[in-house]
Design an enzyme around this catalytic site. Structure first.
Site, PDB file in Angstrom:
ATOM      1  N   GLY A 119       0.806  -1.220   0.000  1.00 16.08           N
ATOM      2  CA  GLY A 119       0.000   0.000   0.000  1.00 16.08           C
ATOM      3  C   GLY A 119       0.833   1.261   0.000  1.00 16.08           C
ATOM      4  N   GLY A 123       9.667  -2.312   0.800  1.00 16.06           N
ATOM      5  CA  GLY A 123      10.752  -2.244   1.801  1.00 16.06           C
ATOM      6  C   GLY A 123      10.239  -2.025   3.213  1.00 16.06           C
ATOM      7  N   SER A 229       4.387  -2.652  11.402  1.00 15.45           N
ATOM      8  CA  SER A 229       4.034  -1.827  12.566  1.00 15.45           C
ATOM      9  C   SER A 229       4.338  -0.359  12.313  1.00 15.45           C
ATOM     10  N   GLY A 264      11.985   6.494  26.443  1.00 12.75           N
ATOM     11  CA  GLY A 264      12.131   5.065  26.166  1.00 12.75           C
ATOM     12  C   GLY A 264      13.599   4.731  25.920  1.00 12.75           C
ATOM     13  N   SER A 265      14.129   3.784  26.702  1.00 18.27           N
ATOM     14  CA  SER A 265      15.553   3.431  26.523  1.00 18.27           C
ATOM     15  C   SER A 265      15.691   2.009  25.998  1.00 18.27           C
ATOM     16  N   ASP A 406       6.232  -8.007  12.387  1.00 18.17           N
ATOM     17  CA  ASP A 406       5.802  -7.117  13.472  1.00 18.17           C
ATOM     18  C   ASP A 406       4.303  -7.229  13.745  1.00 18.17           C
ATOM     19  N   LEU A 413      11.675  -7.866  14.867  1.00 17.42           N
ATOM     20  CA  LEU A 413      12.982  -7.719  14.237  1.00 17.42           C
ATOM     21  C   LEU A 413      12.853  -8.095  12.766  1.00 17.42           C
ATOM     22  N   HIS A 542      43.155 -16.953  14.284  1.00 20.78           N
ATOM     23  CA  HIS A 542      43.838 -16.054  15.219  1.00 20.78           C
ATOM     24  C   HIS A 542      44.574 -14.981  14.432  1.00 20.78           C
TER      25      HIS A 542
HETATM   26  C1  FAD Z   1      14.275   3.005  13.850  1.00 21.30           C
HETATM   27  C2  FAD Z   1      14.191   1.503  13.694  1.00 21.30           C
HETATM   28  C3  FAD Z   1      15.344   0.767  13.584  1.00 21.30           C
HETATM   29  C4  FAD Z   1      15.262  -0.614  13.444  1.00 21.30           C
HETATM   30  N1  FAD Z   1      16.428  -1.317  13.354  1.00 21.30           N
HETATM   31  C5  FAD Z   1      16.377  -2.657  13.228  1.00 21.30           C
HETATM   32  C6  FAD Z   1      17.565  -3.405  13.097  1.00 21.30           C
HETATM   33  O1  FAD Z   1      18.669  -2.872  13.091  1.00 21.30           O
HETATM   34  N2  FAD Z   1      17.475  -4.741  12.977  1.00 21.30           N
HETATM   35  C7  FAD Z   1      16.267  -5.375  12.982  1.00 21.30           C
HETATM   36  O2  FAD Z   1      16.237  -6.598  12.892  1.00 21.30           O
HETATM   37  N3  FAD Z   1      15.112  -4.686  13.103  1.00 21.30           N
HETATM   38  C8  FAD Z   1      15.145  -3.352  13.220  1.00 21.30           C
HETATM   39  N4  FAD Z   1      13.978  -2.645  13.317  1.00 21.30           N
HETATM   40  C9  FAD Z   1      12.702  -3.389  13.296  1.00 21.30           C
HETATM   41  C10 FAD Z   1      12.333  -3.762  11.848  1.00 21.30           C
HETATM   42  O3  FAD Z   1      12.283  -2.603  11.063  1.00 21.30           O
HETATM   43  C11 FAD Z   1      10.978  -4.464  11.839  1.00 21.30           C
HETATM   44  O4  FAD Z   1      10.995  -5.541  12.737  1.00 21.30           O
HETATM   45  C12 FAD Z   1      10.668  -4.972  10.442  1.00 21.30           C
HETATM   46  O5  FAD Z   1      10.621  -3.912   9.529  1.00 21.30           O
HETATM   47  C13 FAD Z   1       9.350  -5.732  10.418  1.00 21.30           C
HETATM   48  O6  FAD Z   1       9.124  -6.195   9.126  1.00 21.30           O
HETATM   49  P1  FAD Z   1       7.657  -6.520   8.591  1.00 21.30           P
HETATM   50  O7  FAD Z   1       7.852  -7.068   7.218  1.00 21.30           O
HETATM   51  O8  FAD Z   1       6.926  -7.299   9.582  1.00 21.30           O
HETATM   52  O9  FAD Z   1       6.909  -5.121   8.516  1.00 21.30           O
HETATM   53  P2  FAD Z   1       7.269  -3.679   7.819  1.00 21.30           P
HETATM   54  O10 FAD Z   1       8.710  -3.629   7.511  1.00 21.30           O
HETATM   55  O11 FAD Z   1       6.674  -2.689   8.687  1.00 21.30           O
HETATM   56  O12 FAD Z   1       6.503  -3.803   6.440  1.00 21.30           O
HETATM   57  C14 FAD Z   1       5.110  -3.865   6.350  1.00 21.30           C
HETATM   58  C15 FAD Z   1       4.682  -3.358   4.996  1.00 21.30           C
HETATM   59  O13 FAD Z   1       3.302  -3.643   4.823  1.00 21.30           O
HETATM   60  C16 FAD Z   1       2.667  -2.530   4.197  1.00 21.30           C
HETATM   61  N5  FAD Z   1       1.244  -2.615   4.532  1.00 21.30           N
HETATM   62  C17 FAD Z   1       0.675  -2.526   5.752  1.00 21.30           C
HETATM   63  N6  FAD Z   1      -0.647  -2.757   5.681  1.00 21.30           N
HETATM   64  C18 FAD Z   1      -0.918  -3.017   4.384  1.00 21.30           C
HETATM   65  C19 FAD Z   1      -2.093  -3.365   3.675  1.00 21.30           C
HETATM   66  N7  FAD Z   1      -3.269  -3.563   4.299  1.00 21.30           N
HETATM   67  N8  FAD Z   1      -2.022  -3.539   2.337  1.00 21.30           N
HETATM   68  C20 FAD Z   1      -0.836  -3.403   1.679  1.00 21.30           C
HETATM   69  N9  FAD Z   1       0.313  -3.103   2.304  1.00 21.30           N
HETATM   70  C21 FAD Z   1       0.277  -2.918   3.628  1.00 21.30           C
HETATM   71  C22 FAD Z   1       3.381  -1.325   4.774  1.00 21.30           C
HETATM   72  O14 FAD Z   1       3.228  -0.197   3.929  1.00 21.30           O
HETATM   73  C23 FAD Z   1       4.818  -1.851   4.834  1.00 21.30           C
HETATM   74  O15 FAD Z   1       5.500  -1.569   3.628  1.00 21.30           O
HETATM   75  C24 FAD Z   1      14.007  -1.263  13.423  1.00 21.30           C
HETATM   76  C25 FAD Z   1      12.830  -0.511  13.519  1.00 21.30           C
HETATM   77  C26 FAD Z   1      12.923   0.857  13.640  1.00 21.30           C
HETATM   78  C27 FAD Z   1      11.660   1.656  13.724  1.00 21.30           C
HETATM   79  N1  NAD Z   2      18.773  -2.925  16.362  1.00 18.80           N
HETATM   80  C1  NAD Z   2      17.552  -3.426  16.335  1.00 18.80           C
HETATM   81  O1  NAD Z   2      17.334  -4.612  16.153  1.00 18.80           O
HETATM   82  C2  NAD Z   2      16.401  -2.515  16.513  1.00 18.80           C
HETATM   83  C3  NAD Z   2      16.563  -1.143  16.480  1.00 18.80           C
HETATM   84  C4  NAD Z   2      15.458  -0.337  16.659  1.00 18.80           C
HETATM   85  C5  NAD Z   2      14.223  -0.902  16.849  1.00 18.80           C
HETATM   86  N2  NAD Z   2      14.092  -2.241  16.874  1.00 18.80           N
HETATM   87  C6  NAD Z   2      12.783  -2.858  17.118  1.00 18.80           C
HETATM   88  O2  NAD Z   2      11.795  -1.854  17.161  1.00 18.80           O
HETATM   89  C7  NAD Z   2      10.924  -2.080  18.271  1.00 18.80           C
HETATM   90  C8  NAD Z   2      10.592  -0.786  18.921  1.00 18.80           C
HETATM   91  O3  NAD Z   2      11.752  -0.227  19.563  1.00 18.80           O
HETATM   92  P1  NAD Z   2      11.607   0.749  20.803  1.00 18.80           P
HETATM   93  O4  NAD Z   2      12.959   1.102  21.284  1.00 18.80           O
HETATM   94  O5  NAD Z   2      10.643   1.829  20.460  1.00 18.80           O
HETATM   95  O6  NAD Z   2      10.820  -0.153  21.839  1.00 18.80           O
HETATM   96  P2  NAD Z   2      11.342  -1.032  23.081  1.00 18.80           P
HETATM   97  O7  NAD Z   2      10.186  -1.856  23.462  1.00 18.80           O
HETATM   98  O8  NAD Z   2      12.641  -1.675  22.783  1.00 18.80           O
HETATM   99  O9  NAD Z   2      11.609   0.052  24.231  1.00 18.80           O
HETATM  100  C9  NAD Z   2      10.627   0.949  24.663  1.00 18.80           C
HETATM  101  C10 NAD Z   2      11.022   1.498  26.016  1.00 18.80           C
HETATM  102  O10 NAD Z   2      10.161   2.584  26.318  1.00 18.80           O
HETATM  103  C11 NAD Z   2       9.760   2.524  27.694  1.00 18.80           C
HETATM  104  N3  NAD Z   2       8.494   3.288  27.797  1.00 18.80           N
HETATM  105  C12 NAD Z   2       7.291   2.957  27.246  1.00 18.80           C
HETATM  106  N4  NAD Z   2       6.381   3.935  27.488  1.00 18.80           N
HETATM  107  C13 NAD Z   2       7.010   4.917  28.199  1.00 18.80           C
HETATM  108  C14 NAD Z   2       6.618   6.199  28.711  1.00 18.80           C
HETATM  109  N5  NAD Z   2       5.391   6.712  28.543  1.00 18.80           N
HETATM  110  N6  NAD Z   2       7.530   6.936  29.388  1.00 18.80           N
HETATM  111  C15 NAD Z   2       8.779   6.450  29.553  1.00 18.80           C
HETATM  112  N7  NAD Z   2       9.219   5.263  29.065  1.00 18.80           N
HETATM  113  C16 NAD Z   2       8.349   4.502  28.390  1.00 18.80           C
HETATM  114  C17 NAD Z   2       9.679   1.026  27.961  1.00 18.80           C
HETATM  115  O11 NAD Z   2       9.804   0.735  29.329  1.00 18.80           O
HETATM  116  C18 NAD Z   2      10.867   0.488  27.146  1.00 18.80           C
HETATM  117  O12 NAD Z   2      12.065   0.449  27.880  1.00 18.80           O
HETATM  118  C19 NAD Z   2      11.620  -3.021  19.209  1.00 18.80           C
HETATM  119  O13 NAD Z   2      10.739  -4.069  19.513  1.00 18.80           O
HETATM  120  C20 NAD Z   2      12.830  -3.518  18.483  1.00 18.80           C
HETATM  121  O14 NAD Z   2      12.763  -4.909  18.340  1.00 18.80           O
HETATM  122  C21 NAD Z   2      15.156  -3.053  16.724  1.00 18.80           C
END
Ligand code: FAD
Ligand code: NAD
Length: 560
Positions: A119, A123, A229, A264-265, A406, A413, A542
């Site tokens: 939609g 990616g 998500s 959020g940390s 997600d 992830l 090594h």
């Molecule tokens: C800032 C940030 C950093 C991250 N870093 C990492 C990382 O380093 N390593 C890691 O493993 N994960 C990381 N993540 C998490 C990772 O991005 C997600 O876990 C991953 O993208 C999930 O993949 P997905 O395919 O489930 O969904 P998404 O990647 O969210 O893809 C879903 C797709 O579905 C489409 N869609 C939704 N509803 C519909 C519909 N009804 N019809 C048609 N299309 C639709 C959306 O437009 C989207 O393109 C990070 C996330 C964030 C926010």
């Molecule tokens: N390197 C990676 O793999 C990577 C990088 C970025 C994101 N992600 C994925 O994206 C998802 C989202 O990441 P994220 O960091 O937003 O979520 P997270 O669940 O990792 O951390 C959210 C943090 O926010 C805190 N929190 C929630 N509500 C709050 C509030 N009102 N006030 C203060 N603290 C609050 C929680 O206690 C928690 O520690 C994760 O599930 C992660 O798997 C992965």
């Protein structure tokens, strides 16, 4: 069920609708005195839910049922809710994020005629608003950190007089990388013959999806929901996209604020604290739980706090919720009201230049049409079993429907999403497959990195107590590793949690240089069921960082 007649009128025509039992529904046109009765049992369970939900909703809110509603219901009952006899595709995936992409590629390899519905842009989160651009920013922050660490450079005999950066060029690097990877993903699917259908996907009934707003209905033998998500923003927080932002905005790096609060940390908060502090911002963490980085193994969190937080331009408030955040306006800064997470009493008000909301992610399942197949989400997540098969509101499996990534909330992830997709394709092509989520590694790409697989120490001890086995822990330091010492980056720890009775690896946690790459020896061992008494004889080159894990496995005391 008791009969529940409903009287409805519209445009001079009165209809009577009656839900006459769990298996019958009738609509009666009082003008023409004609009635249509549906035996819902013949139509199947999901059809029943459609009719009941629609009628109940309309009667409860006293909405009239129009002729169009009548036809929509009868059409739905006679058309959409009937499983098609032949299909346009073997597999249809809704959502072209990394999960959908991984599933599509594997499906083609298995000979399935495959389509993917998107939609927005190919990616999804990872490529456009997640992993990819964030790692581009982190690549810059790692170098900035190094170039500005005179002590570190001096110890290597290097002199760099003036390290600086161009914000727009850094932002362009992240954006260009996302475009490049998006292009790669699109071409890989096109080259393999995956049909990319552009439009929002809505499930109409079993094995049927509408694409976009037109009447383009596509049928498929199996359907995978992979809709991902979006950032979760708690109530009371006003996001303006400029001074109060989510990761979607932060990744564009439109500004580098002097002082930014990160709410959020978790992963996002921690990675962005690495970026912002390297680029010169002061960071204040606001964390609801009692310690920073509460998701990690406690010993790793403690070490991470000592290395990634304390020496940097970061302060923090733990055990507090950000209950209200107002963007900067009329010359006033961003205002953050903090309340005690337990007592909910007002604690403090922060005034900062910007706030990044990193409080988790919410599944994107709205508008997907789950109600048409009687699936009730749980906090928005699609309920699935261990094979990613979707579970309906009555606890039954919905045939031919899966949800990965997600949107099911099992593990947010990128690689978890795609491995779940591959697992589903294995199943629909005749090979049973259950993914072991405890073998899926995770990494946080700070400097240095944090990585983990399996259970944390408290989780392992709890499991041991329940199931009656002992848990042991082994640790090795990067300080004894030649490669880490040569790089002058020897701050680090690897921790192994295992069963001393049989050598099973329960969890591995690494904090240190290239931890994200090092974890795979452990995750592969867990996935393949390799025990410590076997892996300890594997040979490592090594001098490499991988010897940290070699030492770790060798130091474990297995009785077997
Ligand atoms: C800032 C940030 C950093 C991250 N870093 C990492 C990382 O380093 N390593 C890691 O493993 N994960 C990381 N993540 C998490 C990772 O991005 C997600 O876990 C991953 O993208 C999930 O993949 P997905 O395919 O489930 O969904 P998404 O990647 O969210 O893809 C879903 C797709 O579905 C489409 N869609 C939704 N509803 C519909 C519909 N009804 N019809 C048609 N299309 C639709 C959306 O437009 C989207 O393109 C990070 C996330 C964030 C926010
Ligand atoms: N390197 C990676 O793999 C990577 C990088 C970025 C994101 N992600 C994925 O994206 C998802 C989202 O990441 P994220 O960091 O937003 O979520 P997270 O669940 O990792 O951390 C959210 C943090 O926010 C805190 N929190 C929630 N509500 C709050 C509030 N009102 N006030 C203060 N603290 C609050 C929680 O206690 C928690 O520690 C994760 O599930 C992660 O798997 C992965």
């Amino acid at each position: 069920m008791t009969p529940s007649p409903i009287s409805l009128s519209s445009s001079g025509t009165t209809y009577a609708a009656a839900i006459s039992g769990p298996h019958h529904c009738s609509l009666f046109d009082t003008t023409t005195a004609t009635a249509t009765s549906f035996n819902l049992r013949l139509c199947g369970l999901r059809r029943e839910a459609f009719a009941f939900t629609t009628l109940r909703h309309r009667s409860k809110h006293n909405h009239p049922i129009h002729r169009t509603h009548f036809s929509a219901i009868s059409a739905a009952l006679s058309d959409n809710d009937t499983a098609p006899k032949s299909f346009d595709y073997d597999l249809l995936i809704i959502g072209a994020g990394v999960g959908g992409h991984g599933a599509a590629l594997h499906a083609v390899e298995k000979g399935l005629k495959t389509a993917i519905v998107e939609g927005d842009v190919v990616g999804g989160t990872c490529v456009n608003r997640g992993c990819v651009p964030s790692k581009a920013l982190l690549a810059v922050s790692g170098r900035m950190r190094e170039l500005r660490n005179h002590h570190h450079l001096k110890s290597l005999g290097l002199q760099v007089s003036n390290a600086g950066y161009d914000r727009q060029a850094v932002a362009d690097h992240a954006n260009n990388l996302a475009s490049k990877i998006r292009g790669n993903l699109t071409s890989s699917m096109k080259a393999l013959g995956v049909d990319i259908l552009t439009g929002f996907g809505t499930i109409l009934g079993p094995q049927k999806v509408k694409v976009g707003s037109s009447n383009n209905v596509v049928t498929a033998k199996d359907i995978i929901i992979a809709t991902g998500s979006v950032p979760f923003v708690p109530k009371g927080i006003e996001v303006d996209g400029k001074t109060v932002i989510t990761s979607d905005h932060a990744l564009k790096l439109e500004t580098v604020p002097d002082w930014i609060a990160i709410v959020g940390s978790g992963y996002i908060g921690l990675e962005f604290s690495d970026v912002y502090t390297a680029l010169g911002s002061e960071v204040t963490f606001v964390e609801a739980l009692d310690q920073l980085m509460p998701g990690f193994d406690p010993e790793i969190s403690k070490l991470a706090q000592r290395v990634l937080i304390n020496p940097r331009n970061i302060d923090y408030h733990t055990g507090v919720f950000a209950s209200k955040i107002t963007p900067a306006r009329d010359g006033k800064p961003v205002m953050i009201e903090l309340i005690d997470a337990k007592t909910k009493e007002q604690k403090d008000t922060l005034e900062v230049d910007a706030a990044l909301i990193a409080t988790g992610r919410a599944p994107f399942t709205q508008g997907l049409g789950l109600e048409n197949i009687d699936v009730a989400t749980q906090r928005g997540f699609v309920p699935v079993d261990e094979r990613m098969r979707v579970i309906d509101a009555n606890g039954n499996l919905v045939p031919h429907l899966y949800c990965i990534g997600d949107a099911n909330g099992k593990m947010m992830l990128a690689h978890a999403a795609s491995s779940q997709g591959i697992s589903v394709v294995e199943q629909v092509t005749g090979r049973d497959h259950v993914l072991n989520h405890l073998s899926i590694p995770a990494a946080c790409f700070t400097h240095p990195e944090i990585s983990m697989v399996g259970l944390t120490e408290p989780q392992a001890r709890e499991k041991g107590e329940k199931e009656g086995f002992d848990v042991s822990v082994a640790k090795t330091s990067f300080k004894a590793n030649t490669k880490a010492l040569a790089e002058n980056e020897a701050e680090g720890l690897a921790k192994l949690i295992y069963r001393p009775d049989n050598g099973e690896i329960l969890g591995v946690h690494i904090f240190g240089l290239h931890a994200a790459d090092l974890i795979h020896e452990a995750s592969n061992a867990i996935a393949l069921g390799t025990r410590i008494q076997d892996i300890k004889f594997a040979v490592h080159a090594h001098p490499t960082l991988s010897e940290v894990l070699d030492e770790l496995f060798k130091s474990a005391q297995v009785k077997a």
